[in-house]
Design a protein around this motif. Structure first.
Motif, PDB file in Angstrom:
ATOM      1  N   LEU A  37       0.842  -1.189   0.000  1.00 15.97           N
ATOM      2  CA  LEU A  37       0.000   0.000   0.000  1.00 15.97           C
ATOM      3  C   LEU A  37       0.879   1.241   0.000  1.00 15.97           C
ATOM      4  O   LEU A  37       1.763   1.386   0.856  1.00 15.97           O
ATOM      5  N   GLU A  38       0.663   2.131  -0.978  1.00  7.99           N
ATOM      6  CA  GLU A  38       1.381   3.397  -1.006  1.00  7.99           C
ATOM      7  C   GLU A  38       0.582   4.413  -0.199  1.00  7.99           C
ATOM      8  O   GLU A  38      -0.633   4.542  -0.378  1.00  7.99           O
ATOM      9  N   ILE A  39       1.271   5.123   0.684  1.00  8.07           N
ATOM     10  CA  ILE A  39       0.619   6.092   1.564  1.00  8.07           C
ATOM     11  C   ILE A  39       1.211   7.460   1.260  1.00  8.07           C
ATOM     12  O   ILE A  39       2.295   7.814   1.736  1.00  8.07           O
ATOM     13  N   ALA A  40       0.498   8.241   0.454  1.00  8.09           N
ATOM     14  CA  ALA A  40       1.021   9.512  -0.040  1.00  8.09           C
ATOM     15  C   ALA A  40       1.142  10.550   1.074  1.00  8.09           C
ATOM     16  O   ALA A  40       0.277  10.661   1.936  1.00  8.09           O
ATOM     17  N   GLY A  41       2.244  11.276   1.026  1.00 10.48           N
ATOM     18  CA  GLY A  41       2.427  12.423   1.895  1.00 10.48           C
ATOM     19  C   GLY A  41       2.906  12.115   3.303  1.00 10.48           C
ATOM     20  O   GLY A  41       3.060  13.023   4.110  1.00 10.48           O
ATOM     21  N   GLU A  42       3.146  10.867   3.631  1.00 13.49           N
ATOM     22  CA  GLU A  42       3.585  10.533   4.986  1.00 13.49           C
ATOM     23  C   GLU A  42       5.099  10.380   5.038  1.00 13.49           C
ATOM     24  O   GLU A  42       5.755  10.227   4.020  1.00 13.49           O
ATOM     25  N   ASP A  43       5.629  10.441   6.256  1.00 13.80           N
ATOM     26  CA  ASP A  43       7.071  10.328   6.426  1.00 13.80           C
ATOM     27  C   ASP A  43       7.397   9.245   7.454  1.00 13.80           C
ATOM     28  O   ASP A  43       6.515   8.500   7.887  1.00 13.80           O
ATOM     29  N   HIS A  44       8.653   9.182   7.854  1.00 17.32           N
ATOM     30  CA  HIS A  44       9.098   8.139   8.775  1.00 17.32           C
ATOM     31  C   HIS A  44       8.348   8.184  10.108  1.00 17.32           C
ATOM     32  O   HIS A  44       8.134   7.136  10.720  1.00 17.32           O
ATOM     33  N   THR A  45       7.971   9.375  10.564  1.00 23.67           N
ATOM     34  CA  THR A  45       7.307   9.493  11.858  1.00 23.67           C
ATOM     35  C   THR A  45       6.041   8.655  11.901  1.00 23.67           C
ATOM     36  O   THR A  45       5.869   7.809  12.782  1.00 23.67           O
ATOM     37  N   PHE A  46       5.156   8.853  10.952  1.00 26.84           N
ATOM     38  CA  PHE A  46       3.915   8.092  10.917  1.00 26.84           C
ATOM     39  C   PHE A  46       4.159   6.638  10.559  1.00 26.84           C
ATOM     40  O   PHE A  46       3.577   5.724  11.156  1.00 26.84           O
ATOM     41  N   MET A  47       5.030   6.393   9.599  1.00 23.66           N
ATOM     42  CA  MET A  47       5.244   5.031   9.124  1.00 23.66           C
ATOM     43  C   MET A  47       5.832   4.135  10.220  1.00 23.66           C
ATOM     44  O   MET A  47       5.470   2.971  10.327  1.00 23.66           O
ATOM     45  N   ASN A  48       6.717   4.674  11.048  1.00 26.02           N
ATOM     46  CA  ASN A  48       7.274   3.877  12.139  1.00 26.02           C
ATOM     47  C   ASN A  48       6.204   3.519  13.172  1.00 26.02           C
ATOM     48  O   ASN A  48       6.194   2.402  13.700  1.00 26.02           O
ATOM     49  N   VAL A  49       5.317   4.455  13.471  1.00 28.74           N
ATOM     50  CA  VAL A  49       4.227   4.170  14.406  1.00 28.74           C
ATOM     51  C   VAL A  49       3.321   3.086  13.842  1.00 28.74           C
ATOM     52  O   VAL A  49       2.965   2.122  14.534  1.00 28.74           O
ATOM     53  N   LEU A  50       2.944   3.219  12.575  1.00 26.51           N
ATOM     54  CA  LEU A  50       2.067   2.232  11.943  1.00 26.51           C
ATOM     55  C   LEU A  50       2.739   0.861  11.874  1.00 26.51           C
ATOM     56  O   LEU A  50       2.133  -0.162  12.215  1.00 26.51           O
ATOM     57  N   LYS A  51       3.988   0.829  11.467  1.00 22.50           N
ATOM     58  CA  LYS A  51       4.717  -0.439  11.393  1.00 22.50           C
ATOM     59  C   LYS A  51       4.798  -1.091  12.767  1.00 22.50           C
ATOM     60  O   LYS A  51       4.571  -2.299  12.915  1.00 22.50           O
ATOM     61  N   GLY A  52       5.095  -0.313  13.791  1.00 19.70           N
ATOM     62  CA  GLY A  52       5.175  -0.848  15.147  1.00 19.70           C
ATOM     63  C   GLY A  52       3.857  -1.440  15.612  1.00 19.70           C
ATOM     64  O   GLY A  52       3.827  -2.523  16.206  1.00 19.70           O
ATOM     65  N   ALA A  53       2.760  -0.741  15.345  1.00 14.29           N
ATOM     66  CA  ALA A  53       1.438  -1.245  15.733  1.00 14.29           C
ATOM     67  C   ALA A  53       1.107  -2.522  14.973  1.00 14.29           C
ATOM     68  O   ALA A  53       0.536  -3.463  15.540  1.00 14.29           O
ATOM     69  N   LEU A  54       1.476  -2.577  13.703  1.00 17.99           N
ATOM     70  CA  LEU A  54       1.224  -3.790  12.914  1.00 17.99           C
ATOM     71  C   LEU A  54       1.999  -4.980  13.453  1.00 17.99           C
ATOM     72  O   LEU A  54       1.477  -6.093  13.537  1.00 17.99           O
ATOM     73  N   LEU A  55       3.235  -4.765  13.849  1.00 15.89           N
ATOM     74  CA  LEU A  55       4.056  -5.858  14.363  1.00 15.89           C
ATOM     75  C   LEU A  55       3.526  -6.404  15.686  1.00 15.89           C
ATOM     76  O   LEU A  55       3.850  -7.525  16.063  1.00 15.89           O
ATOM     77  N   GLU A  56       2.705  -5.627  16.384  1.00 17.14           N
ATOM     78  CA  GLU A  56       2.077  -6.073  17.630  1.00 17.14           C
ATOM     79  C   GLU A  56       0.678  -6.646  17.399  1.00 17.14           C
ATOM     80  O   GLU A  56       0.021  -7.083  18.340  1.00 17.14           O
ATOM     81  N   THR A  57       0.212  -6.649  16.166  1.00 17.67           N
ATOM     82  CA  THR A  57      -1.127  -7.126  15.827  1.00 17.67           C
ATOM     83  C   THR A  57      -1.106  -8.635  15.606  1.00 17.67           C
ATOM     84  O   THR A  57      -0.265  -9.149  14.863  1.00 17.67           O
ATOM     85  N   ASP A  58      -2.030  -9.332  16.262  1.00 18.98           N
ATOM     86  CA  ASP A  58      -2.130 -10.782  16.092  1.00 18.98           C
ATOM     87  C   ASP A  58      -2.328 -11.147  14.628  1.00 18.98           C
ATOM     88  O   ASP A  58      -3.123 -10.512  13.934  1.00 18.98           O
ATOM     89  N   GLY A  59      -1.601 -12.138  14.173  1.00 20.82           N
ATOM     90  CA  GLY A  59      -1.742 -12.630  12.808  1.00 20.82           C
ATOM     91  C   GLY A  59      -0.827 -11.974  11.803  1.00 20.82           C
ATOM     92  O   GLY A  59      -0.733 -12.423  10.660  1.00 20.82           O
ATOM     93  N   VAL A  60      -0.124 -10.905  12.191  1.00 20.83           N
ATOM     94  CA  VAL A  60       0.817 -10.240  11.288  1.00 20.83           C
ATOM     95  C   VAL A  60       2.179 -10.899  11.453  1.00 20.83           C
ATOM     96  O   VAL A  60       2.716 -10.968  12.557  1.00 20.83           O
ATOM     97  N   THR A  61       2.728 -11.393  10.352  1.00 23.73           N
ATOM     98  CA  THR A  61       4.042 -12.039  10.399  1.00 23.73           C
ATOM     99  C   THR A  61       5.162 -11.095   9.986  1.00 23.73           C
ATOM    100  O   THR A  61       6.309 -11.302  10.375  1.00 23.73           O
ATOM    101  N   ALA A  62       4.833 -10.064   9.208  1.00 27.03           N
ATOM    102  CA  ALA A  62       5.839  -9.083   8.801  1.00 27.03           C
ATOM    103  C   ALA A  62       5.145  -7.774   8.436  1.00 27.03           C
ATOM    104  O   ALA A  62       4.052  -7.776   7.869  1.00 27.03           O
ATOM    105  N   ALA A  63       5.807  -6.683   8.782  1.00 27.49           N
ATOM    106  CA  ALA A  63       5.335  -5.354   8.392  1.00 27.49           C
ATOM    107  C   ALA A  63       6.569  -4.493   8.182  1.00 27.49           C
ATOM    108  O   ALA A  63       7.442  -4.419   9.048  1.00 27.49           O
ATOM    109  N   THR A  64       6.645  -3.884   7.028  1.00 28.33           N
ATOM    110  CA  THR A  64       7.787  -3.047   6.712  1.00 28.33           C
ATOM    111  C   THR A  64       7.339  -1.934   5.778  1.00 28.33           C
ATOM    112  O   THR A  64       6.257  -1.981   5.208  1.00 28.33           O
ATOM    113  N   TYR A  65       8.175  -0.928   5.655  1.00 24.44           N
ATOM    114  CA  TYR A  65       7.892   0.115   4.673  1.00 24.44           C
ATOM    115  C   TYR A  65       9.188   0.527   4.007  1.00 24.44           C
ATOM    116  O   TYR A  65      10.271   0.328   4.557  1.00 24.44           O
TER     117      TYR A  65
END
Length: 97
Positions: A15-43
């Protein structure tokens, strides 16, 4: 926020997320990695001079039977809950000061 699905399979979503930077992407990636059923999350954010994209591309991989879109939705909800709790705690601390 503008989103564009680049690829979608049963267990993986890019998924491309227009206009965002590392600040938001790191928060989202971190939350995904703590989500049950997620095996990998990266950007990935390629700099313009490399000829790559300039907007971040999020890639989420899940376990069998877990929809990546549902995982992103759950992670976003968790982020909202955390920020609401922080806001309330900050407000309480400010009132006590």
């Amino acid at each position: 926020m503008e989103l564009r699905v680049l690829s979608r399979e049963d267990r993986e979503l890019a998924l491309e997320i227009a206009g965002e930077d590392h600040t938001f992407m790191n928060v989202l990636k971190g939350a995904l990695l703590e989500t049950d059923g997620v095996t990998a999350a990266t950007y990935d954010m390629n700099p313009e001079q490399s000829g790559g994209q300039t907007d971040p591309v999020l890639t989420v991989t899940t376990e069998e039977g877990v929809d990546p879109l549902e995982a992103i939705s759950e992670a976003a909800s968790d982020i909202q809950t955390t920020t609401d709790a922080f806001r309330d705690a900050f407000r309480d601390a400010s009132a006590a000061a």
